[in-house]
Design an enzyme around this catalytic site. Structure first.
Site, short mmCIF file in Angstrom:
data_model
loop_
_atom_site.label_atom_id
_atom_site.label_comp_id
_atom_site.label_asym_id
_atom_site.label_seq_id
_atom_site.Cartn_x
_atom_site.Cartn_y
_atom_site.Cartn_z
CB SER A 1 -0.89 0.12 1.43
OG SER A 1 -1.56 1.16 1.45
CE1 TYR B 1 -4.36 -1.95 4.95
CE2 TYR B 1 -3.48 0.31 4.34
CZ TYR B 1 -4.02 -0.79 4.06
OH TYR B 1 -4.06 -1.16 2.81
#
Length: 268
Positions: free
Chosen positions: A147, A160
């Site tokens: 990501s 995350y």
């Protein structure tokens, strides 16, 4: 007519029940791949399979349920793919979850552990068992889903961010370890992509007017829009093909130019 780069190639995809996994499965099926689709949810897997067969009725597909945090489940989906097809040419190591929003000191410890378990340990287990197969084959292509949160910080997402930074590290480590065996291991770093997971995150931040929040978020992207899952799928397909044979150990942003900015706007 679409170029059939994946004719007679077997590709394994985790998180195939929705989002980037589903979009990539559809893309690869259109290019002739034999598919092994993995997700925790069998219902969504069958939805993916149904969408593929509508347009590519002759494609071979198996669907497998697994919890990627369970090492035995991961070994099982690899073993079942080999049992069915005898090989794994490509692996989209994609399954993941989003998690909540809070500053590091206020972040829930249990949620942090869950994000590490799904988004990092799950990727590690997949690499562990697929690399062994590809090493025996003498060839293989792997794409891990990181990501933009894996290559920079993101406000209020410590779990995350930590997990996705770990995915970037695993990608680079595996690439240099297995390059001599004809294996390429790369990653993708999507920015905001219009998947159900992202929309769910917007709703968790502002359930009453999440669409306005999404629009405001898009304004902070140089392209002035969210990405499309099929745009990511085309990048993954390239990295899983022989065309990308000399690309190894890189994590490619696909973010509408967001990473080129000096800063990321705070989204309230």
């Amino acid at each position: 007519m679409m170029f059939k780069r994946f004719t007679d190639k077997v590709v394994l995809i985790t998180g195939a029940g929705s989002g980037l996994g589903r979009a990539t499965a559809i893309q690869l099926a259109a290019e002739g791949a034999k598919l092994s689709l993995v997700d925790k949810n069998m219902e969504t897997l069958h939805e993916t399979k149904g969408q593929i067969l509508e347009n590519s009725p002759d494609i071979q597909i198996i669907v497998l349920t697994a919890d990627v945090t369970n090492e035995e489940h991961v070994k099982g989906y690899v073993d079942n793919t080999i049992r069915e097809y005898g090989k794994i040419d490509g692996f989209f190591n994609n399954a993941g979850i989003a998690g909540g929003n809070a500053p590091t000191a206020e972040y829930d410890s249990g949620l942090f552990s869950k994000l590490i378990d799904v988004n990092l340990n799950g990727v590690f287990y997949g690499l562990k068992y697929v690399l062994e197969i590809m090493k025996k084959q003498g060839e293989g292509y792997i794409v891990n889903t990181a990501s933009v949160a894996g290559i920079r910080g993101i406000l209020n997402k410590p779990g995350y961010v930590a997990a996705k930074h770990g995915v970037v590290g695993l990608t680079k480590a595996a690439a240099i370890e297995y390059a001599e065996f004809g294996i390429s291991v790369n990653g993708i770093a999507p920015g905001p992509i219009a998947t159900n997971m992202l929309i769910g995150n917007f709703k968790s931040m502002n359930s009453e007017d999440w669409e306005a929040l999404a629009k405001k978020h898009a304004e902070g992207i140089p392209a002035k829009r969210l990405g499309k899952p099929e745009e990511v799928a085309r990048l993954v397909a390239f990295l899983l093909s022989g065309e990308a044979a000399f690309i190894n150990g890189v994590v490619i942003p696909i973010d509408g130019g967001q990473g080129a900015s000096q800063y990321t706007r705070k989204v309230e």
